[in-house]
Motif scaffolding. Structure first.
Motif, PDB file in Angstrom:
ATOM      1  N   ASP A   1       0.860  -1.186   0.000  1.00 54.25           N
ATOM      2  CA  ASP A   1       0.000   0.000   0.000  1.00 54.25           C
ATOM      3  C   ASP A   1       0.902   1.244   0.000  1.00 54.25           C
ATOM      4  O   ASP A   1       2.056   1.159  -0.406  1.00 54.25           O
ATOM      5  CB  ASP A   1      -0.988  -0.022   1.173  1.00 54.25           C
ATOM      6  CG  ASP A   1      -0.323  -0.004   2.542  1.00 54.25           C
ATOM      7  OD1 ASP A   1       0.893   0.288   2.637  1.00 54.25           O
ATOM      8  OD2 ASP A   1      -1.024  -0.265   3.531  1.00 54.25           O
ATOM      9  N   THR A   2       0.408   2.375   0.460  1.00 52.51           N
ATOM     10  CA  THR A   2       1.206   3.600   0.399  1.00 52.51           C
ATOM     11  C   THR A   2       2.046   3.844   1.648  1.00 52.51           C
ATOM     12  O   THR A   2       2.808   4.807   1.698  1.00 52.51           O
ATOM     13  CB  THR A   2       0.306   4.830   0.177  1.00 52.51           C
ATOM     14  OG1 THR A   2      -0.667   4.885   1.227  1.00 52.51           O
ATOM     15  CG2 THR A   2      -0.383   4.767  -1.181  1.00 52.51           C
ATOM     16  N   ASP A   3       1.942   2.975   2.647  1.00 49.25           N
ATOM     17  CA  ASP A   3       2.684   3.158   3.890  1.00 49.25           C
ATOM     18  C   ASP A   3       4.108   2.619   3.740  1.00 49.25           C
ATOM     19  O   ASP A   3       4.312   1.416   3.570  1.00 49.25           O
ATOM     20  CB  ASP A   3       1.964   2.456   5.038  1.00 49.25           C
ATOM     21  CG  ASP A   3       2.587   2.767   6.373  1.00 49.25           C
ATOM     22  OD1 ASP A   3       3.678   2.212   6.661  1.00 49.25           O
ATOM     23  OD2 ASP A   3       1.994   3.550   7.127  1.00 49.25           O
ATOM     24  N   GLU A   4       5.081   3.506   3.822  1.00 51.24           N
ATOM     25  CA  GLU A   4       6.479   3.128   3.618  1.00 51.24           C
ATOM     26  C   GLU A   4       7.011   2.213   4.720  1.00 51.24           C
ATOM     27  O   GLU A   4       7.794   1.306   4.450  1.00 51.24           O
ATOM     28  CB  GLU A   4       7.350   4.378   3.510  1.00 51.24           C
ATOM     29  CG  GLU A   4       7.011   5.207   2.290  1.00 51.24           C
ATOM     30  CD  GLU A   4       7.503   6.633   2.403  1.00 51.24           C
ATOM     31  OE1 GLU A   4       8.602   6.852   2.972  1.00 51.24           O
ATOM     32  OE2 GLU A   4       6.798   7.523   1.917  1.00 51.24           O
ATOM     33  N   ALA A   5       6.571   2.435   5.945  1.00 55.42           N
ATOM     34  CA  ALA A   5       7.036   1.591   7.054  1.00 55.42           C
ATOM     35  C   ALA A   5       6.546   0.160   6.877  1.00 55.42           C
ATOM     36  O   ALA A   5       7.291  -0.794   7.122  1.00 55.42           O
ATOM     37  CB  ALA A   5       6.560   2.156   8.395  1.00 55.42           C
ATOM     38  N   ARG A   6       5.305  -0.014   6.450  1.00 54.86           N
ATOM     39  CA  ARG A   6       4.796  -1.369   6.207  1.00 54.86           C
ATOM     40  C   ARG A   6       5.542  -2.025   5.045  1.00 54.86           C
ATOM     41  O   ARG A   6       5.876  -3.205   5.098  1.00 54.86           O
ATOM     42  CB  ARG A   6       3.293  -1.349   5.949  1.00 54.86           C
ATOM     43  CG  ARG A   6       2.475  -1.168   7.212  1.00 54.86           C
ATOM     44  CD  ARG A   6       1.012  -1.494   7.010  1.00 54.86           C
ATOM     45  NE  ARG A   6       0.313  -0.579   6.132  1.00 54.86           N
ATOM     46  CZ  ARG A   6      -0.340   0.515   6.548  1.00 54.86           C
ATOM     47  NH1 ARG A   6      -0.367   0.820   7.830  1.00 54.86           N
ATOM     48  NH2 ARG A   6      -0.965   1.280   5.696  1.00 54.86           N
ATOM     49  N   ALA A   7       5.817  -1.263   4.010  1.00 57.26           N
ATOM     50  CA  ALA A   7       6.558  -1.801   2.864  1.00 57.26           C
ATOM     51  C   ALA A   7       7.958  -2.238   3.280  1.00 57.26           C
ATOM     52  O   ALA A   7       8.442  -3.300   2.866  1.00 57.26           O
ATOM     53  CB  ALA A   7       6.626  -0.765   1.749  1.00 57.26           C
ATOM     54  N   GLU A   8       8.596  -1.439   4.115  1.00 57.28           N
ATOM     55  CA  GLU A   8       9.928  -1.787   4.614  1.00 57.28           C
ATOM     56  C   GLU A   8       9.868  -3.061   5.452  1.00 57.28           C
ATOM     57  O   GLU A   8      10.724  -3.943   5.329  1.00 57.28           O
ATOM     58  CB  GLU A   8      10.507  -0.639   5.442  1.00 57.28           C
ATOM     59  CG  GLU A   8      11.875  -0.927   6.025  1.00 57.28           C
ATOM     60  CD  GLU A   8      12.992  -0.988   4.991  1.00 57.28           C
ATOM     61  OE1 GLU A   8      14.009  -1.660   5.279  1.00 57.28           O
ATOM     62  OE2 GLU A   8      12.869  -0.387   3.911  1.00 57.28           O
ATOM     63  N   THR A   9       8.857  -3.176   6.306  1.00 54.37           N
ATOM     64  CA  THR A   9       8.686  -4.371   7.133  1.00 54.37           C
ATOM     65  C   THR A   9       8.489  -5.608   6.265  1.00 54.37           C
ATOM     66  O   THR A   9       9.085  -6.658   6.517  1.00 54.37           O
ATOM     67  CB  THR A   9       7.490  -4.210   8.096  1.00 54.37           C
ATOM     68  OG1 THR A   9       7.755  -3.107   8.967  1.00 54.37           O
ATOM     69  CG2 THR A   9       7.254  -5.459   8.912  1.00 54.37           C
ATOM     70  N   GLN A  10       7.671  -5.489   5.244  1.00 53.84           N
ATOM     71  CA  GLN A  10       7.446  -6.616   4.341  1.00 53.84           C
ATOM     72  C   GLN A  10       8.749  -7.026   3.656  1.00 53.84           C
ATOM     73  O   GLN A  10       9.081  -8.211   3.591  1.00 53.84           O
ATOM     74  CB  GLN A  10       6.389  -6.253   3.292  1.00 53.84           C
ATOM     75  CG  GLN A  10       4.990  -6.157   3.850  1.00 53.84           C
ATOM     76  CD  GLN A  10       4.029  -5.592   2.833  1.00 53.84           C
ATOM     77  OE1 GLN A  10       3.980  -4.394   2.624  1.00 53.84           O
ATOM     78  NE2 GLN A  10       3.266  -6.470   2.198  1.00 53.84           N
ATOM     79  N   ALA A  11       9.475  -6.051   3.140  1.00 53.67           N
ATOM     80  CA  ALA A  11      10.727  -6.344   2.445  1.00 53.67           C
ATOM     81  C   ALA A  11      11.749  -6.973   3.386  1.00 53.67           C
ATOM     82  O   ALA A  11      12.423  -7.945   3.018  1.00 53.67           O
ATOM     83  CB  ALA A  11      11.284  -5.077   1.812  1.00 53.67           C
ATOM     84  N   GLU A  12      11.870  -6.446   4.592  1.00 57.59           N
ATOM     85  CA  GLU A  12      12.796  -6.995   5.578  1.00 57.59           C
ATOM     86  C   GLU A  12      12.431  -8.438   5.932  1.00 57.59           C
ATOM     87  O   GLU A  12      13.303  -9.301   6.062  1.00 57.59           O
ATOM     88  CB  GLU A  12      12.817  -6.145   6.851  1.00 57.59           C
ATOM     89  CG  GLU A  12      13.508  -4.812   6.700  1.00 57.59           C
ATOM     90  CD  GLU A  12      15.003  -4.939   6.487  1.00 57.59           C
ATOM     91  OE1 GLU A  12      15.611  -5.939   6.919  1.00 57.59           O
ATOM     92  OE2 GLU A  12      15.571  -4.024   5.869  1.00 57.59           O
ATOM     93  N   THR A  13      11.148  -8.689   6.078  1.00 59.96           N
ATOM     94  CA  THR A  13      10.690 -10.044   6.405  1.00 59.96           C
ATOM     95  C   THR A  13      11.042 -11.020   5.292  1.00 59.96           C
ATOM     96  O   THR A  13      11.563 -12.108   5.544  1.00 59.96           O
ATOM     97  CB  THR A  13       9.169 -10.053   6.667  1.00 59.96           C
ATOM     98  OG1 THR A  13       8.889  -9.167   7.766  1.00 59.96           O
ATOM     99  CG2 THR A  13       8.669 -11.447   6.989  1.00 59.96           C
ATOM    100  N   ILE A  14      10.770 -10.627   4.070  1.00 59.28           N
ATOM    101  CA  ILE A  14      11.086 -11.498   2.927  1.00 59.28           C
ATOM    102  C   ILE A  14      12.595 -11.712   2.816  1.00 59.28           C
ATOM    103  O   ILE A  14      13.064 -12.832   2.614  1.00 59.28           O
ATOM    104  CB  ILE A  14      10.507 -10.911   1.627  1.00 59.28           C
ATOM    105  CG1 ILE A  14       8.975 -10.925   1.680  1.00 59.28           C
ATOM    106  CG2 ILE A  14      11.015 -11.681   0.406  1.00 59.28           C
ATOM    107  CD1 ILE A  14       8.313 -10.071   0.620  1.00 59.28           C
ATOM    108  N   ALA A  15      13.356 -10.636   2.973  1.00 59.88           N
ATOM    109  CA  ALA A  15      14.815 -10.735   2.864  1.00 59.88           C
ATOM    110  C   ALA A  15      15.402 -11.649   3.934  1.00 59.88           C
ATOM    111  O   ALA A  15      16.449 -12.260   3.718  1.00 59.88           O
ATOM    112  CB  ALA A  15      15.443  -9.343   2.953  1.00 59.88           C
ATOM    113  N   SER A  16      14.728 -11.755   5.070  1.00 59.55           N
ATOM    114  CA  SER A  16      15.246 -12.590   6.156  1.00 59.55           C
ATOM    115  C   SER A  16      14.783 -14.043   6.077  1.00 59.55           C
ATOM    116  O   SER A  16      15.202 -14.875   6.885  1.00 59.55           O
ATOM    117  CB  SER A  16      14.836 -12.002   7.513  1.00 59.55           C
ATOM    118  OG  SER A  16      13.442 -12.147   7.715  1.00 59.55           O
TER     119      SER A  16
END
Length: 131
Positions: A9-24
């Motif tokens: 969605d448009t929330d950058e913090a949520r997008a960062e959390t999703q990306a960090e989770t996938i990367a880990s």
């Protein structure tokens, strides 16, 4: 190839959390593709998905982790867009970010996360929205 469809969605913090989770996740990153799906509720200016800052944030983090990224933009209902893209790509997993909502808010406005979970047979990973 392991394909993950990520509802952004448009929330950058949520997008960062999703990306960090996938990367880990314990995956061979050279065999992972992340399809970032952003649904435009209104796009009168003709913007592209690459212009959405939250999409750029997630894409940058995932690419840093060595994951191939494909951004896709759609108009209309976000849950339907995520599910349609998951079907199109025969996704192995869907990743969404939850957020805190009141019970009344859930009833009145629905929940993309809830709709995705209930309307698919694919595994769904719900990341903390950080709210």
């Amino acid at each position: 190839m392991f394909t993950i469809v990520v509802g952004i969605d448009t929330d950058e913090a949520r997008a960062e959390t999703q990306a960090e989770t996938i990367a880990s996740m314990p995956l061979e990153t050279d065999e992972v593709t992340a399809v970032l799906v952003h649904s435009f509720s209104e796009n009168r200016a003709g913007g592209t998905v690459e212009q959405v800052k939250s999409v750029r944030v997630a894409q940058s983090r995932l690419e840093e982790a060595g994951i191939d990224v494909t951004p896709e933009g759609y108009g209309g209902d976000a849950a339907k867009a995520i599910l349609n893209v998951a079907d199109e790509h025969d996704a192995d997993q869907i990743v969404v970010a939850g957020r805190k909502r009141t019970p009344t808010g859930k009833v009145l406005f629905g929940s993309v996360t809830q709709s995705v979970i209930l309307d698919t047979e694919r595994p769904v990973l719900v990341c903390s929205g950080g709210d």
